[in-house]
Design an enzyme around this catalytic site. Structure first.
Site, PDB file in Angstrom:
ATOM      1  N   LYS A  44       0.849  -1.208   0.000  1.00  0.00           N
ATOM      2  CA  LYS A  44       0.000   0.000   0.000  1.00  0.00           C
ATOM      3  C   LYS A  44       0.877   1.247   0.000  1.00  0.00           C
ATOM      4  CE  LYS A  44      -1.696   1.689   4.019  1.00  0.00           C
ATOM      5  NZ  LYS A  44      -1.475   3.122   4.299  1.00  0.00           N
ATOM      6  N   CYS A 138      -5.168  12.614  12.243  1.00  0.00           N
ATOM      7  CA  CYS A 138      -6.014  11.415  12.155  1.00  0.00           C
ATOM      8  C   CYS A 138      -5.990  10.763  13.536  1.00  0.00           C
ATOM      9  CB  CYS A 138      -5.489  10.469  11.086  1.00  0.00           C
ATOM     10  SG  CYS A 138      -3.946   9.696  11.548  1.00  0.00           S
ATOM     11  N   ARG A 143      -0.002  14.444  12.731  1.00  0.00           N
ATOM     12  CA  ARG A 143       0.493  14.253  11.360  1.00  0.00           C
ATOM     13  C   ARG A 143       0.870  15.577  10.678  1.00  0.00           C
ATOM     14  NH1 ARG A 143      -1.387   9.121   9.866  1.00  0.00           N
ATOM     15  NH2 ARG A 143       0.423   8.944   8.489  1.00  0.00           N
ATOM     16  N   ARG A 423      -9.167   0.326   3.769  1.00  0.00           N
ATOM     17  CA  ARG A 423      -8.220   1.325   3.241  1.00  0.00           C
ATOM     18  C   ARG A 423      -6.877   0.666   2.953  1.00  0.00           C
ATOM     19  NH1 ARG A 423      -7.957   6.986   6.154  1.00  0.00           N
ATOM     20  NH2 ARG A 423      -6.437   7.085   4.478  1.00  0.00           N
TER      21      ARG A 423
HETATM   22  C1  EPZ Z   1       4.105   6.838   6.479  1.00  0.00           C
HETATM   23  O1  EPZ Z   1       3.341   7.901   7.030  1.00  0.00           O
HETATM   24  C2  EPZ Z   1       3.134   5.688   6.273  1.00  0.00           C
HETATM   25  N1  EPZ Z   1       2.085   6.081   5.344  1.00  0.00           N
HETATM   26  C3  EPZ Z   1       2.529   5.276   7.608  1.00  0.00           C
HETATM   27  O2  EPZ Z   1       1.695   4.145   7.359  1.00  0.00           O
HETATM   28  C4  EPZ Z   1       3.666   4.867   8.545  1.00  0.00           C
HETATM   29  O3  EPZ Z   1       3.113   4.536   9.805  1.00  0.00           O
HETATM   30  C5  EPZ Z   1       4.646   6.026   8.698  1.00  0.00           C
HETATM   31  O4  EPZ Z   1       5.140   6.428   7.396  1.00  0.00           O
HETATM   32  C6  EPZ Z   1       5.853   5.666   9.567  1.00  0.00           C
HETATM   33  O5  EPZ Z   1       6.501   4.559   9.028  1.00  0.00           O
HETATM   34  C7  EPZ Z   1       2.353   6.112   4.017  1.00  0.00           C
HETATM   35  O6  EPZ Z   1       3.448   5.839   3.571  1.00  0.00           O
HETATM   36  C8  EPZ Z   1       1.210   6.483   3.109  1.00  0.00           C
HETATM   37  P1  EPZ Z   1       6.149   9.977   8.916  1.00  0.00           P
HETATM   38  P2  EPZ Z   1       3.983   9.387   7.172  1.00  0.00           P
HETATM   39  O7  EPZ Z   1       6.182  11.279   8.223  1.00  0.00           O
HETATM   40  O8  EPZ Z   1       4.899   9.648   6.057  1.00  0.00           O
HETATM   41  C9  EPZ Z   1       6.393  13.269  12.247  1.00  0.00           C
HETATM   42  C10 EPZ Z   1      -0.179   2.790   7.682  1.00  0.00           C
HETATM   43  O9  EPZ Z   1      -0.768   2.311   8.673  1.00  0.00           O
HETATM   44  N2  EPZ Z   1       6.398  14.275  11.163  1.00  0.00           N
HETATM   45  O10 EPZ Z   1       7.302   9.046   8.760  1.00  0.00           O
HETATM   46  O11 EPZ Z   1       2.878  10.331   7.404  1.00  0.00           O
HETATM   47  C11 EPZ Z   1       5.042  12.577  12.386  1.00  0.00           C
HETATM   48  O12 EPZ Z   1       4.158  13.363  13.174  1.00  0.00           O
HETATM   49  C12 EPZ Z   1       0.297   4.224   7.722  1.00  0.00           C
HETATM   50  O13 EPZ Z   1       0.046   2.162   6.608  1.00  0.00           O
HETATM   51  C13 EPZ Z   1       6.612  15.611  11.482  1.00  0.00           C
HETATM   52  O14 EPZ Z   1       6.780  15.972  12.652  1.00  0.00           O
HETATM   53  O15 EPZ Z   1       4.813   9.205   8.523  1.00  0.00           O
HETATM   54  C14 EPZ Z   1       5.396  11.271  13.054  1.00  0.00           C
HETATM   55  O16 EPZ Z   1       5.462  11.472  14.450  1.00  0.00           O
HETATM   56  C15 EPZ Z   1       0.029   4.893   9.047  1.00  0.00           C
HETATM   57  N3  EPZ Z   1       6.627  16.527  10.487  1.00  0.00           N
HETATM   58  C16 EPZ Z   1       6.795  10.968  12.512  1.00  0.00           C
HETATM   59  O17 EPZ Z   1       7.282  12.197  11.911  1.00  0.00           O
HETATM   60  C17 EPZ Z   1       6.442  16.187   9.174  1.00  0.00           C
HETATM   61  O18 EPZ Z   1       6.486  17.083   8.296  1.00  0.00           O
HETATM   62  C18 EPZ Z   1       6.834   9.894  11.450  1.00  0.00           C
HETATM   63  O19 EPZ Z   1       5.879  10.254  10.476  1.00  0.00           O
HETATM   64  C19 EPZ Z   1       6.229  14.823   8.869  1.00  0.00           C
HETATM   65  C20 EPZ Z   1       6.212  13.884   9.878  1.00  0.00           C
END
Ligand code: EPZ
Length: 465
Positions: A44, A138, A143, A423
């Site tokens: 996904k 969410c 996020r 989803r």
């Molecule tokens: C990706 O989300 C995945 N989604 C998530 O999968 C996954 O849990 C996550 O990476 C972590 O591995 C997709 O790829 C579509 P992050 P993403 O940015 O990119 C903080 C699932 O269940 N952050 O790595 O949104 C954030 O708040 C989903 O399949 C900032 O602070 O995750 C979090 O605490 C859920 N500022 C941490 O980084 C930003 O600009 C990691 O989030 C971006 C992120």
């Protein structure tokens, strides 16, 4: 304007029917073991970002091994709203982004699908301007997208956020992004992907330090390189991208979904079953396999892309800390917690990636688990058995955890909130049924929606803007 990306006939039930009634209910009669072989679908979290990546290409992109998911449908609607032409046949998705007819992504679609925000990089790189609604928070956390925005600004974009819309543009309107040296405060998967895509068409070299190393980031880099991009270092904390003038057509196959594979490994472990799974990429599953072996489950690599899991005699309590890859994946935390509810002893699970990703604990307790949550840590005291009850999934992986627990619980478990499950899992209930699980997707009597597949699989249709 585009309609819905609909599916042709496949060997599985028509996926569209399982995506239609998002208020249906799963009923599981627990205590039955599983047996056989499960086919793992495409990832996904690769499919969604690679679909966004097609915006970089002014030719035809053929993407293979695309899973049947509600989120893929939503991403397709976003892309068709931007003017792209999409056509799906089975697990093959053809996308043509020669024409991007608008730089404004539709508010109601982007706010439903966080991954669509990642398209801001490619749109800006192609058009020099982008209006992208903020994805919003969410169930699992706020996020934010500050790292995405700061990275684009360092590449020369001007970004204002007004009324929930991120307005990004390049000075002079028709300029190009400029290569930059970017440091990510946290190894964000999405920020790494957004900036890596934007940099493929920028002028000069971009370096992303403290980049995310997830397999899906590597998959995206390989996809972009198959279109002629110059990306090196994906999978390490330092990614270097040398911009090119344009990207050409490609035919690309997505990696298997490591989280779906991990979910089936847990379903086998909790029901003390023997299963085989393929295709899988074992090195993508290393932390999950290591923790399962620590619990006492035996997993055999039968072939480079095939695993066999054997029934465990006892399940030993362990501790888990979620971390960015190659640490233990946060997406496997909830399903693992379901397994640990029946382990012998006390387990401690620390969720360090998202600030609110332990909500499934209370629903698992409704099934007889003994879990106490304090801050971002769950203390799981193993119990001898779980008992079926009505429960509600609060997010995608929490819903998967409830399915796993329901498979082992004595009696009947009914799970609401299937729109979360649909989803991110490709016909999970159907695949479990094929393995012998007593699991049924019930008619939703309240909405009187018939979700069974009457074999009227929908014809293929191209989406023409
Ligand atoms: C990706 O989300 C995945 N989604 C998530 O999968 C996954 O849990 C996550 O990476 C972590 O591995 C997709 O790829 C579509 P992050 P993403 O940015 O990119 C903080 C699932 O269940 N952050 O790595 O949104 C954030 O708040 C989903 O399949 C900032 O602070 O995750 C979090 O605490 C859920 N500022 C941490 O980084 C930003 O600009 C990691 O989030 C971006 C992120």
């Amino acid at each position: 304007m585009g309609g819905r990306l609909i599916n042709s006939s496949t060997s599985l039930p028509d996926a569209k029917s399982s995506l239609v009634a998002d208020s249906s209910v799963l009923q599981i009669c627990g205590g039955h073991s599983l047996a056989g072989h499960v086919h793992i679908s495409g990832a996904k979290n690769s499919a969604l970002v690679i679909m966004a990546g097609t915006l970089l290409c002014s030719g035809d992109c053929r993407i293979r091994n695309v899973p049947f998911l509600a989120d893929v449908e939503r991403m397709a609607e976003v892309l068709s709203a931007l003017g792209l032409r999409l056509h799906r046949e089975g697990d093959i998705l053809d996308v043509n982004a020669r024409e991007i007819t608008t730089s404004k992504a539709p508010y109601e679609l982007v706010t439903q699908l966080r991954a669509s925000f990642f398209a801001i990089g490619p749109i800006l790189a192609r058009l020099g301007v982008a209006q992208m609604p903020l994805p919003g928070g969410c169930a699992i956390g706020a996020r934010p997208v500050d790292l995405h925005v700061r990275g684009l600004q360092s590449m020369g974009a001007e970004v204002q956020i007004e009324h929930g819309i991120c307005h990004a543009s390049l000075p002079g309107g028709n300029g190009k992004l400029k290569g930059a040296k970017i440091y990510l405060d946290t190894p964000s998967v999405g920020a790494t992907e957004t900036l890596m895509m934007a940099a493929t068409l920028a002028e000069g070299e971009t370096i992303i330090e403290n980049a995310a190393k997830e397999p899906e980031v590597v998959d995206l880099a390989n996809f972009c390189n198959s279109m002629g991009a110059k990306i090196q270092g994906a999978g390490t904390s330092k990614i270097t991208i040398v911009g090119v003038s344009q990207l050409h057509s490609t035919d690309y196959t997505i990696i298997p979904d490591r989280i779906e594979a991990g979910t089936f490994l847990l379903a086998a472990a909790i029901t003390r079953s023997e299963l085989t799974l393929s295709p899988v990429a074992p090195d993508h599953l290393f932390p999950v396999i290591a923790k399962l072996q620590e619990i006492g489950v035996e997993i055999i690599e039968e072939a480079p892309d095939r695993l066999r899991i054997l029934p465990a005699k006892t399940l030993k309590a362990i501790n888990i800390d979620t971390l960015p890859h190659p640490g233990f994946p946060t997406d496997m935390q909830a399903p693992f917690m379901a397994l640990l509810t029946l382990a012998e002893g006390d387990s401690i699970i620390n969720e360090s990636v998202f600030e609110n990703r332990l909500r499934h604990a209370s629903e698992l307790n409704r099934l007889g688990a003994d879990i106490r949550v304090k801050g971002n840590t769950a203390f799981v005291k193993g119990v001898p058995m779980l008992s079926g009850a009505p429960v509600i999934g609060t997010d995608l992986r929490a819903s998967a955890a409830l399915v796993i627990a329901g498979l082992a619980a004595q009696g009947t478990t009914t799970i609401q909130g299937l729109h979360h499950l649909d989803r991110g899992y490709d016909r999970l209930d159907y695949k479990l049924q094929e393995l012998g699980a007593k699991i049924t997707r019930l008619k939703d009597t309240s909405a009187n929606v018939d979700v069974t597949d009457h074999g009227n699989s929908t014809p293929i249709s191209a989406i023409v803007p």
